[in-house]
Structures are given as structure tokens and as C-alpha cells.
Design a protein around this motif. Structure first.
Motif, mmCIF file in Angstrom:
data_model
loop_
_atom_site.group_PDB
_atom_site.id
_atom_site.type_symbol
_atom_site.label_atom_id
_atom_site.label_comp_id
_atom_site.label_asym_id
_atom_site.label_seq_id
_atom_site.Cartn_x
_atom_site.Cartn_y
_atom_site.Cartn_z
ATOM 1 N N SER A 1 28.997 73.604 39.403
ATOM 2 C CA SER A 1 27.646 73.096 38.239
ATOM 3 C C SER A 1 27.880 73.122 37.132
ATOM 4 O O SER A 1 27.508 73.075 36.282
ATOM 5 N N SER A 2 29.798 73.109 36.722
ATOM 6 C CA SER A 2 29.696 72.703 35.401
ATOM 7 C C SER A 2 30.414 71.678 34.611
ATOM 8 O O SER A 2 30.222 71.422 33.803
ATOM 9 N N CYS A 3 29.609 70.517 36.123
ATOM 10 C CA CYS A 3 29.255 68.898 35.020
ATOM 11 C C CYS A 3 28.327 69.079 34.543
ATOM 12 O O CYS A 3 28.014 67.630 34.248
ATOM 13 N N GLY A 4 27.578 69.432 34.674
ATOM 14 C CA GLY A 4 25.836 69.506 34.525
ATOM 15 C C GLY A 4 24.931 68.864 35.998
ATOM 16 O O GLY A 4 25.633 68.210 36.463
ATOM 17 N N ASP A 5 23.757 68.867 34.982
ATOM 18 C CA ASP A 5 22.388 67.959 36.288
ATOM 19 C C ASP A 5 22.759 66.105 35.794
ATOM 20 O O ASP A 5 22.375 66.183 37.200
ATOM 21 N N ASP A 6 23.628 66.210 35.171
ATOM 22 C CA ASP A 6 23.445 64.777 34.861
ATOM 23 C C ASP A 6 24.566 63.655 35.504
ATOM 24 O O ASP A 6 24.886 62.842 35.108
ATOM 25 N N VAL A 7 25.746 64.953 36.415
ATOM 26 C CA VAL A 7 26.548 64.163 36.974
ATOM 27 C C VAL A 7 26.262 64.367 38.838
ATOM 28 O O VAL A 7 26.241 65.009 38.937
ATOM 29 N N PHE A 8 26.418 62.903 39.013
ATOM 30 C CA PHE A 8 26.442 62.538 40.523
ATOM 31 C C PHE A 8 27.433 62.092 41.489
ATOM 32 O O PHE A 8 28.918 61.688 40.403
ATOM 33 N N LEU A 9 27.568 62.753 42.926
ATOM 34 C CA LEU A 9 28.774 61.888 43.612
ATOM 35 C C LEU A 9 28.017 60.806 43.678
ATOM 36 O O LEU A 9 27.276 60.369 44.425
ATOM 37 N N ALA A 10 28.787 59.487 43.471
ATOM 38 C CA ALA A 10 28.999 58.040 43.972
ATOM 39 C C ALA A 10 29.554 57.590 45.207
ATOM 40 O O ALA A 10 30.736 57.772 45.656
ATOM 41 N N SER A 11 28.928 57.857 46.193
ATOM 42 C CA SER A 11 30.074 56.986 47.521
ATOM 43 C C SER A 11 30.766 55.655 47.510
ATOM 44 O O SER A 11 29.963 54.705 47.240
ATOM 45 N N LEU A 12 31.784 55.299 47.796
ATOM 46 C CA LEU A 12 32.207 54.186 47.848
ATOM 47 C C LEU A 12 32.377 53.676 49.396
ATOM 48 O O LEU A 12 32.144 52.161 49.784
ATOM 49 N N LEU A 13 30.945 54.413 50.372
ATOM 50 C CA LEU A 13 31.823 53.727 51.993
ATOM 51 C C LEU A 13 33.107 53.592 52.179
ATOM 52 O O LEU A 13 33.305 52.805 53.423
ATOM 53 N N CYS A 14 34.230 54.229 51.949
ATOM 54 C CA CYS A 14 35.562 54.016 51.646
ATOM 55 C C CYS A 14 35.909 55.485 52.954
ATOM 56 O O CYS A 14 35.063 56.113 51.873
ATOM 57 N N GLN A 15 36.784 55.237 54.068
ATOM 58 C CA GLN A 15 37.208 55.369 54.051
ATOM 59 C C GLN A 15 39.234 56.104 53.966
ATOM 60 O O GLN A 15 39.551 54.779 53.723
ATOM 61 N N THR A 16 39.657 57.028 54.058
ATOM 62 C CA THR A 16 40.885 56.987 54.005
ATOM 63 C C THR A 16 41.659 57.012 55.271
ATOM 64 O O THR A 16 40.962 57.421 56.559
ATOM 65 N N GLU A 17 42.828 56.084 55.832
ATOM 66 C CA GLU A 17 43.200 56.046 56.649
ATOM 67 C C GLU A 17 44.326 57.052 57.575
ATOM 68 O O GLU A 17 44.243 57.820 58.413
ATOM 69 N N ARG A 18 44.579 58.787 56.406
ATOM 70 C CA ARG A 18 45.350 59.477 57.354
ATOM 71 C C ARG A 18 44.005 60.535 57.688
ATOM 72 O O ARG A 18 45.126 61.215 58.270
#
Length: 699
Positions: A338-355
Motif C-alpha cells: 500500500s505504500s507504493c500508491g495507487d499509481d504504481v503497478f507490477l509489470a510482468s516480463l514473462l521471464c522465469q528464473t532458472e533457479r
């Protein structure tokens, strides 16, 4: 001066020409003939020595003071006065010793005063090294005194591994030979692939023949993260060949702009979104950014990022640059913070980690109706699944087939059945004497330390060359065959040890065999020669009393666990600096704002769990050490402890080793939080993209 040949003294017997060809277009040729007491110019074209696409060697080195330039070598007397002339001479001498007529050396074969030729050379450099029969890597700051697997060796610290241009010179050639400061052979990229992998963070599979195009853009960028160039723009220009792109060099545009142009060129031919999987330095946390990185350094954490799976968003996978930024479709999610604000989003890169297969997302802040900026650029967040962001997206796309560059040498024959096989005893092995051959006559050479045979294809019995010492009667046999390709088997006594191809596909070439014997170890390796079809085997001997003998047969294994630790600590006006890690190893990496300390979980037989001592210099405090380690068979149990007091890191480390072995309480307790004279340490498991598994916080 185009096409002139420079002759200078070398031996009493006149040899054939050794040549360097600029740009491999025959626009300029430096041809060096090694002869006795002669100094003259000769045009090699009049002798008919030029031929289309000659077989040549190439030199890789770090530039030092007084390199011989294109202009210098027009006048041999001028070239001789420069310190770099010795390097040119020795490179030519080695190439000539292995029957090469041509060698290409960048310092004296590129006319830097011609912007057109310089641009052509920069854009073609990867292919120059790719098309060479062999690449000689001259390490002016390394001695063969210690084997490269020995931590005391200077090999891992060579400046050559830290330079930007040498990355492509490591990756592009088929065959790479490392030479020390005295031009003594150290080993090859194949025989030292585990060491080179540990030093460079490049997966060992690359040196075993895996195509680098099978690695994501982010992974390949990470290989250049710690490398430096004299000119900032070269950090981008030196990577063009690795990504198969071209662009005109513009010196003066600055490193970030050149690197942005490089990324734009990559985007034109690739839809791999891992190119956006970078992490800014922690000092840039509050900066708003676009989607492109400023330098390869920002990919330092991206070695485990796989290529994106863009098929899952169908025909929305493409993206392009407009005059107002990068236009791209991105799956967006609201953040849990909630500290990020309503104007911040998470955008997926469609990438995975090998680990662990986690998906990567980054933060975007909405700045206007259709405009976004990347915020918190020092973080790439792990997400367990893509499903919340991928609802109602159609998986439909039409792709263009990737156009791969075809080398003009692709149709060149790799071997010839008419060639000779020469077996040479190096000085260390000359107490062995050749005793006999079975199944075929031997073609003796004037050199008593060489045996030469001409294998006949499909001869079932092959050729057996036996060597024996007169004193101990210890013996070994090299059994040569030529079925479809030449290969050999090394025998100690009556038992065959290893079957090795002499000349096959270079990506599969096994050019080194080391076998323990009663008195030491027998080493057999192949050398690439300039004569098509010829093979050269060289036999070395490592004495049993040599301190290096164990390192010849070891293989380094990268640990999967480790800590990211801060390079600096600042609080209350005091600024601390990381000044040492003990013990250090091949996999320890130091960056501008942090360091990576690799660590393996303890084995059942370990009496003391593995740990490292970090030393920080803090004003007003005599000595501050921080211990970090792992407990148990799982990498998830980590601890830290602050140690304040006198003594070096080595002394602190050894004291706890001694206490633990004596059954006293040492560093075996779990300490998640630790205090010492105002310094507070804590450890947490990683929650975003980073090297290793844990993160050390210091305040």
C-alpha cells in the motif's frame, strides 16, 4: 604502403611467410617473413602467397604501453623501438612454429586513422575471431608457476578477464590457447573450461559447445557486467558481435547512449523481453527510468534469467520505439504494498528464473493517461504465477524465422585424410624414449623428440607408439586410429584410459588428457596447426613432487548458494568500506556497490560449517569483521555474527576453526541478528533477483 611485406631477422634458415591481414579483405597486409639478417620490403601479391580466405591464427591480448600501430609497422626500424614489438614478434614466432603463414594482430592491422576502416573492423571483429583457426591469448600478467586451479595462480586475476573487448575474443574462436607472460602454454579454453567459467560467470556449457544464442539476452549481458573498457562507448561496441547486430561507432556520444543504441538494435531482431531484466544500483532506487539499461553493469544479477515466453500474450508480443518512448504490451497487476500508491503497478516480463522458476516483474508508475515510468529500478520482484495478469489474452502470433549469420568458412573442410600426425615430447617428458611401433612404419623426423606417422583411414589396427623410461621402466602408449576422423587412446601399462578425438567439430574437441602414473602424471594435448589435415600431439610430464599435480585433474563446481553483501556501510556520519573477504575463491565477485560471496551448504563430513569473514574499515573502530555462513544440508539456514577487535580476517577465521574443532562453541550457532560496537548485521533470504540465496544487511 598497402600490401607490403616486412622482413626481419629470426633464424639462420629462411622460413615461409607469416602474415597479418587487415579486415581480411586483402585491403592491407602485414606479412612478416622470419629470415636471417635481412631487412627489405616485398609485395606478397607478386609472390602469389595471397589466396582467398587463408587459414590464419589470431592474437588476443590486452593493450599496454607502446603497442605497435598500423603506422609504426610501415617502418620496421620505427616498430622495433616500441616495447610492443616483442609481443608481435613472439606471436608470429608461435604461429610459425605451428605452420601458420598468416596471423592477425589488431594493434598493427587496423588503421585507426581511417574512420571507415575502424568502423568496419569494430563491426567485423567478432567474425575475425570466429573465422580464425586458433586464437592465442597472451596473458602478460600471468606465470605458469602455478596451475590455474591453484588459488595462488595469477590466472584468475589477469587483466585479460576484466576487459570488455576480450569477452568476444573468448567466445568467438573455435579453439583458444592461453599463454603466459613468457609465451609458455597454460592450457586451452576446453581444458580450463571450469576455471574460465568460475572467473567469468559464463556457464561451462558454453565452452563445451553450446550455442550462445540459446541463452537469453539478459544472461549474455551479465557476462559483460564486470568488464571495463578504456573508452566508455566500447562497452556497447564490444558486444555487437555477441548479439549479431551492427551499428556505426560514434566516439564521443557517451557510454549510456551507445549502450541504448545497442539495445535498440537488439530489439529489432529479438522479442526476448529479458533485455528489460536489469537491476539498477541501490543508489538509483528513487530514480524514474525507462525500460532500457544504462550499462552492462545493471545486468550483473541477471545470469539466471531465462528468455521470455512471449507466446502467452499472442500477437501482442511485439514492441517498437516511437518518438515518445518504447511502445509495448505488458501484463499489469496491482501491488500488494500500500505504500507504493495507487499509481504504481507490477509489470510482468514473462521471464522465469532458472533457479526456482519464479516469474519476474518490475514496478511501473503511471505518469499520465498513457505514459509510464519505471520506478524502484533496483528491484525485480518474484511472482509465483502469471495467471492473474494473463486473463483473456489470446495466444496467437506469427513469427519471422530468425536469420542467422553464416560464416564464409562454413563450407571449409575441417580435416583432411592426407595429413600427418606428429607426436612431440616436450622438455619435461624427454626422459621417456620412443621404443617401438606396431602395425605401421614410423616416419622419423630430424628432431629426436618427434615421431611422425601418416594415419590411413579405416585401418583397424591403427598405430601404437610406446614410450619408456630407462631407469624406472615406466611406460605409456599412444594408440592412433583414423576411422572417419583421427583420434587417439592413451594407455598406461595395459589399460586404456581415455579416447580423445584429435580433430573433429571444434565445439566437441577434447584437446587435453591428463593421467596419473607411478611417478607423476602424463599430459597429452593437441595443437591446431596451419597445415590442413595435420595434427600435433604434445606430451608433457608433471612430476609427482610438483605441488601443482593435484590441480591438473580437479574440476571446479560452482556453489548454488551465497550472499550479496554491501560494499559500503553508512550511518551517523561514519562510512564503512568492505576491504576484504576471507577466504576468497574463484566465484567471489566484487561490484561497485556490493559483493557476491558464494558458499556451499555443509556436507555431512564437515566438522566446521562453511563460513567467511568480511572485513570493513570504519573510521574510529580498529577492526570490524562480519562472519556469514550456512548451517545444515539446506541452503535456507543462514547466520551472521559481528566481531569487533584486533586481528586480521585470517586470524579471526582460524581462531574459530580451532575452537570448533576443539569442541568449544565457535561460529556454529544461528545468529540472525548480531550487534557489535554499533554495527548491526542481519540476514534474509532473497525476495527479488540477485546472485545467490541470501542478502546481508549492515547498519
Amino acid at each position: 604502403m598497402a600490401g607490403q611485406q616486412l622482413l626481419f631477422p629470426f633464424h639462420s634458415v629462411r622460413r615461409n611467410a607469416l602474415s597479418s591481414q587487415s579486415c581480411l579483405t586483402l585491403a592491407f597486409v602485414v606479412s612478416i617473413t622470419l629470415s636471417h639478417a635481412s631487412l627489405e620490403y616485398e609485395n606478397p601479391q607478386t609472390r602469389g602467397v595471397l589466396r582467398r580466405y587463408p587459414r590464419y591464427a589470431i592474437l588476443s591480448h590486452t593493450w599496454e604501453k607502446e603497442e605497435v600501430t598500423f603506422q609504426d609497422i610501415q617502418n620496421l626500424e620505427t616498430a622495433r623501438l616500441k616495447a610492443g614489438f616483442v609481443k608481435v614478434w613472439n606471436a608470429c614466432a608461435r604461429a610459425r612454429n605451428y605452420d601458420f603463414e598468416w596471423i592477425w594482430i589488431d594493434s598493427c592491422c587496423i588503421n585507426k586513422e581511417s574512420s571507415a576502416e575502424l568502423s568496419e573492423a569494430i563491426n567485423s571483429m567478432y567474425q575475425y575471431y570466429e573465422d580464425a583457426a586458433v586464437c592465442y591469448v597472451y596473458l602478460c600478467d600471468v606465470s605458469i608457476e602455478f596451475h590455474p586451479r591453484n588459488p595462488k595462480s595469477m590466472f584468475k586475476d589477469s587483466r585479460w578477464f576484466k576487459r570488455g573487448w576480450t569477452l568476444q575474443e573468448l567466445l568467438a574462436p573455435d579453439y583458444v590457447v592461453f599463454l603466459d607472460k613468457d609465451w609458455v602454454r597454460i592450457g586451452t579454453r576446453w581444458t580450463l573450461r571450469d576455471v574460465v567459467s568460475a572467473i567469468t560467470s559464463i556457464p561451462v556449457e558454453v565452452f563445451e559447445g553450446r550455442d550462445i544464442n540459446r541463452y537469453s539476452v539478459a544472461q549474455r549481458m551479465s557476462w559483460a557486467a564486470s568488464r571495463e573498457t578504456t573508452r566508455a562507448e566500447d562497452q556497447a561496441y564490444s558486444l555487437m558481435g555477441m548479439f549479431g547486430v551492427s551499428m556505426p561507432p560514434i566516439y564521443g556520444e557517451g557510454g549510456p547512449k551507445a549502450f541504448m543504441r545497442l539495445q535498440q538494435e537488439i530489439i529489432k531482431i529479438s522479442d526476448d523481453r529479458s533485455i528489460f531484466a536489469w537491476v539498477a544500483a541501490s543508489s538509483d532506487r528513487d530514480e524514474h527510468r525507462g525500460l532500457l539499461a544504462k550499462s552492462p553493469y545493471e545486468f550483473r544479477m541477471s545470469g539466471e534469467v531465462k528468455a521470455s515466453e512471449s507466446d502467452c500474450i499472442g500477437d501482442r508480443s511485439s514492441y517498437s520505439f516511437g518518438n515518445n518512448g518504447l511502445r509495448i504490451h505488458l501484463p499489469l497487476e496491482t501491488t500488494d504494498d500500500s505504500s507504493c500508491g495507487d499509481d504504481v503497478f507490477l509489470a510482468s516480463l514473462l521471464c522465469q528464473t532458472e533457479r526456482d522458476g519464479s516469474f519476474l516483474s518490475f514496478y511501473l508508475r503511471k505518469t499520465s493517461r498513457h505514459q509510464y515510468a519505471r520506478c524502484y529500478p533496483d528491484q525485480l520482484v518474484f511472482r509465483p504465477t502469471l495467471q492473474p495478469a494473463l486473463k483473456n489474452i489470446q495466444e496467437l502470433t506469427v513469427r519471422e524465422n530468425r536469420v542467422t549469420r553464416m560464416s564464409r568458412f562454413d563450407n571449409r573442410p575441417r580435416y583432411s585424410s592426407a595429413g600427418m600426425c606428429h607426436v612431440d615430447l616436450l622438455p619435461s617428458a624427454r626422459h621417456f624414449l620412443f621404443t617401438n611401433t606396431i602395425s605401421s612404419p614410423v616416419v622419423y623426423s630430424p628432431d629426436p623428440n618427434r615421431v611422425s606417422v601418416q594415419p590411413k583411414p579405416w585401418q583397424s589396427s591403427g598405430y601404437r607408439l610406446t614410450y619408456k623410461t630407462q631407469v624406472t621402466k615406466e611406460a605409456f602408449t599412444i594408440h592412433l586410429w583414423h576411422i572417419s576422423l583421427p583420434y587417439y587412446v592413451l594407455h598406461l601399462g595395459d589399460q586404456p584410459f581415455k579416447e580423445t578425438s584429435l580433430f573433429t567439430d571444434p565445439s566437441l574437441l577434447d584437446d587435453g588428457t591428463v593421467v596419473r602414473s607411478d611417478s607423476g602424471a602424463i599430459s597429452v594435448h593437441c595443437e591446431v596447426t596451419g597445415r590442413l589435415g595435420d595434427q600435433r600431439l604434445e606430451i608433457d610430464f608433471i612430476d609427482q613432487d610438483s605441488l601443482e599435480i593435484d590441480f591438473w585433474t580437479q574440476t571446479l563446481q560452482p556453489p548454488r548458494s551465497g550472499f550479496i553483501v554491501p560494499s559500503k556501510v553508512g550511518s551517523g556520519g561514519l562510512n564503512g568500506q568492505l576491504i576484504g573477504v576471507y577466504p576468497s575463491d574463484f566465484y567471489t565477485k566484487t561490484f561497485q556497490d556490493m559483493a557476491y560471496i558464494p558458499m556451499s551448504p555443509p556436507d555431512d563430513g564437515d566438522t566446521v560449517p562453511p563460513f567467511h569473514i568480511l572485513t570493513y574499515r570504519i573510521p574510529g573502530i580498529s577492526s570490524s569483521h562480519v562472519a556469514i555462513g550456512l548451517l545444515g544440508p539446506s541452503s535456507g539456514t543462514a547466520w551472521t555474527k559481528v566481531i569487533v577487535g584486533p586481528g586480521t580476517a585470517e586470524q579471526v577465521y582460524q581462531s574459530y576453526i580451532d575452537r570448533s574443532r576443539a569442541g568449544k562453541r565457535g561460529l556454529t550457532q544461528i545468529v540472525i541478528w548480531s550487534y557489535g560496537d554499533g554495527l548491526v548485521a542481519s540476514v534474509q533470504e532473497r525476495s527479488s533477483l540477485q546472485l545467490g540465496t541470501h542478502l546481508l544487511h549492515l547498519e
